[in-house]
Design an enzyme around this catalytic site. Structure first.
Site, PDB file in Angstrom:
ATOM      1  N   ILE A 126       0.816  -1.218   0.000  1.00  0.00           N
ATOM      2  CA  ILE A 126       0.000   0.000   0.000  1.00  0.00           C
ATOM      3  C   ILE A 126       0.842   1.256   0.000  1.00  0.00           C
ATOM      4  O   ILE A 126       0.301   2.358  -0.001  1.00  0.00           O
ATOM      5  CB  ILE A 126      -0.944   0.011   1.223  1.00  0.00           C
ATOM      6  CG1 ILE A 126      -0.148  -0.193   2.504  1.00  0.00           C
ATOM      7  CG2 ILE A 126      -2.022  -1.042   1.073  1.00  0.00           C
ATOM      8  CD1 ILE A 126      -0.982  -0.189   3.762  1.00  0.00           C
ATOM      9  N   GLY A 127       2.143   1.144   0.006  1.00  0.00           N
ATOM     10  CA  GLY A 127       3.018   2.308  -0.031  1.00  0.00           C
ATOM     11  C   GLY A 127       4.465   1.880  -0.012  1.00  0.00           C
ATOM     12  O   GLY A 127       4.811   0.808   0.491  1.00  0.00           O
ATOM     13  N   THR A 139      11.893   5.377   0.194  1.00  0.00           N
ATOM     14  CA  THR A 139      13.315   5.142  -0.037  1.00  0.00           C
ATOM     15  C   THR A 139      13.863   4.084   0.894  1.00  0.00           C
ATOM     16  O   THR A 139      14.716   3.282   0.494  1.00  0.00           O
ATOM     17  CB  THR A 139      14.088   6.455   0.148  1.00  0.00           C
ATOM     18  OG1 THR A 139      13.503   7.465  -0.685  1.00  0.00           O
ATOM     19  CG2 THR A 139      15.548   6.275  -0.232  1.00  0.00           C
ATOM     20  N   PHE A 140      13.392   4.065   2.131  1.00  0.00           N
ATOM     21  CA  PHE A 140      13.977   3.186   3.136  1.00  0.00           C
ATOM     22  C   PHE A 140      13.031   2.078   3.596  1.00  0.00           C
ATOM     23  O   PHE A 140      13.427   1.276   4.445  1.00  0.00           O
ATOM     24  CB  PHE A 140      14.410   4.001   4.365  1.00  0.00           C
ATOM     25  CG  PHE A 140      15.361   5.109   4.050  1.00  0.00           C
ATOM     26  CD1 PHE A 140      16.712   4.856   3.869  1.00  0.00           C
ATOM     27  CD2 PHE A 140      14.914   6.414   3.921  1.00  0.00           C
ATOM     28  CE1 PHE A 140      17.586   5.872   3.575  1.00  0.00           C
ATOM     29  CE2 PHE A 140      15.783   7.442   3.631  1.00  0.00           C
ATOM     30  CZ  PHE A 140      17.126   7.172   3.448  1.00  0.00           C
ATOM     31  N   THR A 190       8.995  -0.245   2.901  1.00  0.00           N
ATOM     32  CA  THR A 190       7.799  -0.589   2.131  1.00  0.00           C
ATOM     33  C   THR A 190       6.678  -0.894   3.117  1.00  0.00           C
ATOM     34  O   THR A 190       6.898  -1.585   4.117  1.00  0.00           O
ATOM     35  CB  THR A 190       8.055  -1.805   1.232  1.00  0.00           C
ATOM     36  OG1 THR A 190       9.154  -1.527   0.363  1.00  0.00           O
ATOM     37  CG2 THR A 190       6.839  -2.134   0.397  1.00  0.00           C
ATOM     38  N   LYS A 225       5.178  -2.006   8.189  1.00  0.00           N
ATOM     39  CA  LYS A 225       6.264  -1.244   7.565  1.00  0.00           C
ATOM     40  C   LYS A 225       7.536  -2.076   7.601  1.00  0.00           C
ATOM     41  O   LYS A 225       8.101  -2.322   8.665  1.00  0.00           O
ATOM     42  CB  LYS A 225       6.466   0.086   8.297  1.00  0.00           C
ATOM     43  CG  LYS A 225       7.475   1.004   7.632  1.00  0.00           C
ATOM     44  CD  LYS A 225       7.513   2.361   8.308  1.00  0.00           C
ATOM     45  CE  LYS A 225       8.455   3.304   7.591  1.00  0.00           C
ATOM     46  NZ  LYS A 225       8.485   4.647   8.206  1.00  0.00           N
ATOM     47  N   ASP A 267      10.166  15.746   8.350  1.00  0.00           N
ATOM     48  CA  ASP A 267       9.590  15.303   7.080  1.00  0.00           C
ATOM     49  C   ASP A 267       8.085  15.562   7.065  1.00  0.00           C
ATOM     50  O   ASP A 267       7.305  14.708   6.641  1.00  0.00           O
ATOM     51  CB  ASP A 267       9.889  13.825   6.848  1.00  0.00           C
ATOM     52  CG  ASP A 267       9.792  13.441   5.380  1.00  0.00           C
ATOM     53  OD1 ASP A 267       9.784  14.343   4.531  1.00  0.00           O
ATOM     54  OD2 ASP A 267       9.727  12.240   5.083  1.00  0.00           O
TER      55      ASP A 267
END
Length: 700
Positions: free
Chosen positions: A133-134, A137-138, A140, A163, A250
C-alpha cells in the site's frame, strides 16, 4: 531465532483497536466534492477472483494508475464490495474491493509480500499479508490482517500497516523511529505502534491502519472551516511532538493522513526524526563551551614558554630533532626538511608541553640510548658553529633592509609583511602558525572571493555539520543555509508551506532540484533583504546575483486560486494600450494589473470580490513562513492564533443559540422578558412618587 515482541492486544482474539482521539472533536458534517452532505451508494456484493487490494495506509501513497483510481474507490467508501483474494494459496474473504490494477503493479505487490515473508518468516505465522500500500526510499508498507481473525466478517476484522525496513537501513534510524512512536504515538494525531518484529538484519513495524484520501484529491475543494480544522489538527500533532524536543523533519501532506469522511488525522513516518536539546540546555552548553575555550587559551598562554613552535625551527633544529630521536641519517634529515616546508590545510592539535616525554618524529615515546647521547656530545661544537653562522647571515640581511627603510619610508608596511612571511618556514607567504585558535580562523576575513584559488582562511575554517534531511520543497531557509543549531521551527515552516498550498491551490508550491534553486524560489517570494538579514543573524554568508522585492501573500494566494479569471484574454485586452502592448512589472514578471509586489505602485485589479479567507488566515500564514527561525511562531502559539480562537468562539455561540432555540425555551424567554419589563415600569412609578413626596417635605 527471531526476536519478537507482541502486544497483548494483538494476542487476544476478538479485541479491536480503537482509533486515537484527535485533538479536536469530529463534526457530523462531511463534505464531498467541495460541500453538501455525504451519501453512500447502496451496498453491492460480488466475488472477484485474484484481486489485489489497494487501500490507503500509513506511508507513501500508491503511485501509478492504482494510486489514481484508489482515491475514487475511497470516495465511495460506503459502496464496499466483497471479494475473495488469494495470496500464496490462502483465500481471504470480505476485503473491500478496488478497481483492477495493472500487471506490473500486481507483480510489484507480490514481490514485496514475498520479500517480507522470506526475510521475516514469523510475519506469515501471525498475519495474512494482502498487498503493498506504499513504498519509500527506506521502507515498504503492506496491508495485513491477523490470521486468528480470519473467521470474522470484514467489518470486525482489524487491519494493520506493516512497515518493512530495507536491510540496508541504519540501525540508529530504525531505533529512533521506534522510540518516537513508542513514547509519543497513539494520541494527539500521532501514529502509534503495536509491535516490532526482527529477524537477522530485517525489521518490521506493525502499526494501526487508517484509510485516507490523497492530498491532491481534496486540497482544491476545501472550504475555510475544513481548512481550519485540517491546520488545527496538524499543529496539534506538531505541538505534541515538539513537547518531547523532537524534530519530525519530514512534515508534508503525504505524511499527514486525512480521512475526509470520518475527519480523522494521523502524523506518520518518523524515519528522519531528530532529538534536539531544549533551549536552556543549548544555552548552558554554549556557555560551557565558551568557558572551556577560555580556559584552553589561558593554558596555552601559560605554556608558551614550554612549547616548541615548529614553524620557527631552522635546519639545525631539524637536525637536532632527528638526532634526539635516534635518526641521524641524511635521508631522514632531508625528509624532515621537506616536511617542514609543507603548508597545513587544516589546524592541527597544539604541541605537547615540554614536561611530557619527548617524542620521536614518528610519534613514539622512548628513552635515548647511550650511543645517541655520546653522538650528541660530539656534535655539540659543530651545532654551535652552525648557529653562529646563521646569526651572522641574518644580521647581514637586516642591514640593507634598514637602509632601504630610511630611503623609502612608504614601503615600511610592505616590508613588515615581508618580515612576517620571512618568519615562516622557507619564506612561505601563508601563515602556518598552528597555535591560532579556531575562533580566529573562523572569523578571519576571506580574501579568495572572485579568485581562482582558495585562501588559507577558508581552508583553516572548521567543517560545518548541519542536518539537511527532509523533502525538497518543505525545507526552511536555515536548513538550506546549513545552520547547525536547528530547532523545531523546521516543522513549523513545513506546516506553513502546506497552508500556502491549500490557500493558493498550488501543489507542490516549491519544487527545486537543489538547494540553490530552492533558496532562489524563497528569495523570489520573500525578497532578498529578508534572506540577507537572516543569513547575517545565523552567521552565514549568502551571495545573490540580483535584488528582489517581497510579494504580497494575499495577492499571491488569490491570483493563483482564481488563475482562470485573472489570466483571461478579455481581461488582458481591456488593459492593453493602443499598439496592443501591456506593461509588465520587472520585479514579479506579471502584467501591471496583476502585480503581486508588496509595495506595488500600479493600479491593480480589485480582489475584494474574490476574497474567501479572513485577514487572520494571512497573518497566520505570514508568521508560519517567517524567514528568521528565531522569530518564527511555534506550534503552541499558532494554536492560540485568532484564526483558530475566533472561530471557536463563534462556534460556541452558535451552539448555545441552537441549544436555546427550542420553541418551549423561546416562549419561556419571552415571558421572562415581559415580566422584567412590567416590573421595571412599576418600579419607575414608585420612584417618581417618592421623589414628589420628598420635594413637598423639603418645601415645608
Amino acid at each position: 531465532m527471531a526476536d519478537r515482541v507482541m502486544c497483548q492486544e494483538l494476542a487476544t482474539p476478538g479485541s479491536h483497536y480503537r482509533r486515537p482521539k484527535t485533538g479536536v472533536p469530529s463534526t457530523n458534517v462531511v463534505y464531498a466534492n467541495g460541500g453538501g452532505s455525504w451519501r453512500a451508494a447502496p451496498r453491492q456484493t460480488q466475488r472477484l477472483p485474484r484481486q489485489t487490494v489497494q487501500q490507503y495506509a500509513t506511508g507513501t501513497p500508491a503511485t501509478g494508475s492504482a494510486g489514481r483510481h484508489s482515491g475514487r474507490a475511497f470516495a465511495t467508501a460506503g459502496a464496499t464490495e466483497e471479494q475473495t483474494v488469494e495470496f500464496n494459496g490462502a483465500a481471504v474473504m470480505g476485503l473491500p474491493a478496488t478497481p483492477r490494477t495493472t500487471k506490473q503493479a500486481r507483480n510489484k505487490s507480490e514481490e514485496a509480500i514475498n520479500d517480507l515473508l522470506t526475510r521475516i518468516p514469523d510475519i506469515g505465522k501471525l498475519f495474512d499479508v494482502h498487498s503493498r500500500i506504499g513504498n519509500g526510499t527506506f521502507s515498504t508498507v503492506l496491508l495485513g490482517t491477523l490470521r486468528r481473525e480470519s473467521h470474522l466478517p470484514d467489518s470486525l476484522r482489524r487491519k494493520f500497516a506493516i512497515k518493512h525496513h530495507i536491510p540496508t537501513s541504519h540501525p540508529d534510524r530504525i531505533m529512533k523511529e521506534l522510540q518516537c512512536m513508542t513514547k509519543m504515538g497513539g494520541k494527539e494525531n500521532v501514529v502509534g505502534i503495536h509491535c516490532c518484529m526482527r529477524y537477522d538484519a530485517s525489521a518490521a513495524f506493525v502499526m494501526p491502519f487508517m484509510a485516507h484520501d490523497r492530498f491532491q484529491d481534496f486540497y482544491t475543494r476545501m472550504d475555510v472551516p475544513e481548512i481550519r480544522q485540517y491546520m488545527r489538527n496538524l499543529l496539534v500533532a506538531l505541538r505534541h511532538v515538539h513537547k518531547f524536543d523532537v524534530i519530525h523533519r519530514d512534515v508534508k501532506p503525504s505524511n499527514f493522513l486525512y480521512n475526509r469522511r470520518r475527519r480523522e488525522f494521523l502524523l506518520v513516518d518518523f524515519g528522519l526524526a531528530q532529538h534536539v536539546n531544549p533551549p536552556a540546555a543549548r544555552s548552558s552548553g554554549s556557555a560551557a563551551a565558551i568557558a572551556a575555550a577560555n580556559n584552553k587559551n589561558n593554558n596555552n598562554n601559560n605554556n608558551n614558554n614550554s612549547k616548541r613552535p615548529r614553524e620557527r625551527e631552522s635546519k639545525g633544529d631539524v637536525q637536532q630533532i632527528a638526532l634526539d630521536a635516534g635518526l641521524g641519517g641524511a635521508v631522514k634529515r632531508m625528509r624532515l626538511h621537506e616536511e617542514s616546508n609543507k603548508m597545513p590545510l587544516k589546524p592541527v592539535n597544539d604541541i605537547a608541553p615540554s614536561d611530557a616525554p619527548e617524542q620521536s618524529v614518528d610519534g613514539s615515546n622512548h628513552v635515548q640510548p647511550q650511543l645517541v647521547q655520546q653522538e650528541q656530545q660530539q656534535l655539540q661544537p659543530q651545532q654551535q658553529q652552525q648557529q653562529q653562522q646563521q646569526q651572522q647571515q641574518s644580521q647581514q640581511q637586516q642591514q640593507p633592509q634598514q637602509q632601504s627603510q630610511q630611503q623609502h619610508p612608504q614601503r615600511q608596511p610592505q616590508l613588515a609583511q615581508m618580515d612576517q612571511t620571512a618568519s615562516t618556514p622557507s619564506g612561505s607567504k601563508y601563515n602556518t602558525n598552528r597555535n591560532v585558535s579556531a575562533a580566529a580562523a573562523n572569523n578571519a576575513k576571506c580574501v579568495c572571493f572572485a579568485n581562482p584559488s582558495v585562501c588559507l582562511n577558508c581552508l583553516m575554517k572548521k567543517e560545518v555539520h548541519a542536518s539537511r534531511a527532509g523533502t525538497p520543497g518543505y525545507r526552511p531557509p536555515e536548513v538550506l543555509l546549513k545552520y547547525p543549531d536547528q530547532t523545531t521551527a523546521v516543522d513549523v515552516w513545513a506546516a506553513g508551506v502546506i497552508f500556502l498550498s491549500i490557500m493558493s491551490t498550488v501543489y507542490p508550491f516549491f519544487k527545486a532540484p537543489n538547494d540553490f534553486i530552492a533558496l532562489a524560489e524563497i528569495v523570489t517570494i520573500f525578497g532578498d533583504q529578508a534572506i540577507r538579514k537572516t543569513a547575517l543573524a545565523l552567521d552565514r554568508m549568502i551571495t545573490l546575483s540580483q535584488r528582489s522585492r517581497p510579494l504580497n501573500l494575499r495577492k499571491l494566494c488569490l491570483r493563483f486560486r482564481y488563475r482562470s479569471v485573472f489570466s483571461d484574454a478579455k481581461l488582458l485586452k481591456s488593459y492593453e494600450s493602443v499598439d496592443g502592448s501591456c506593461e509588465v512589472c520587472r520585479n514579479c514578471d506579471q502584467y501591471f494589473f496583476n502585480c503581486l509586489c508588496e509595495d506595488s505602485d500600479y493600479l491593480t485589479e480589485p480582489l475584494d470580490a474574490y476574497e474567501c479567507f479572513p485577514p487572520s488566515a494571512y497573518d497566520l500564514l505570514d508568521r508560519l513562513l517567517e524567514i528568521n527561525p528565531h522569530k518564527r511562531i511555534t506550534a503552541e502559539e499558532a494554536l492560540k492564533h485568532p484564526f483558530f480562537t475566533a472561530a471557536e468562539e463563534a462556534e460556541q455561540t452558535e451552539q448555545d443559540q441552537l441549544a436555546n432555540g427550542t420553541p418551549r425555551k423561546m416562549r419561556r424567554q419571552r415571558y421572562q422578558s415581559h415580566r422584567t419589563v412590567a416590573a421595571s415600569q412599576e418600579q419607575v412609578k414608585q420612584q417618581v412618587a417618592l421623589d414628589l413626596q420628598q420635594a413637598a417635605i423639603n418645601k415645608l
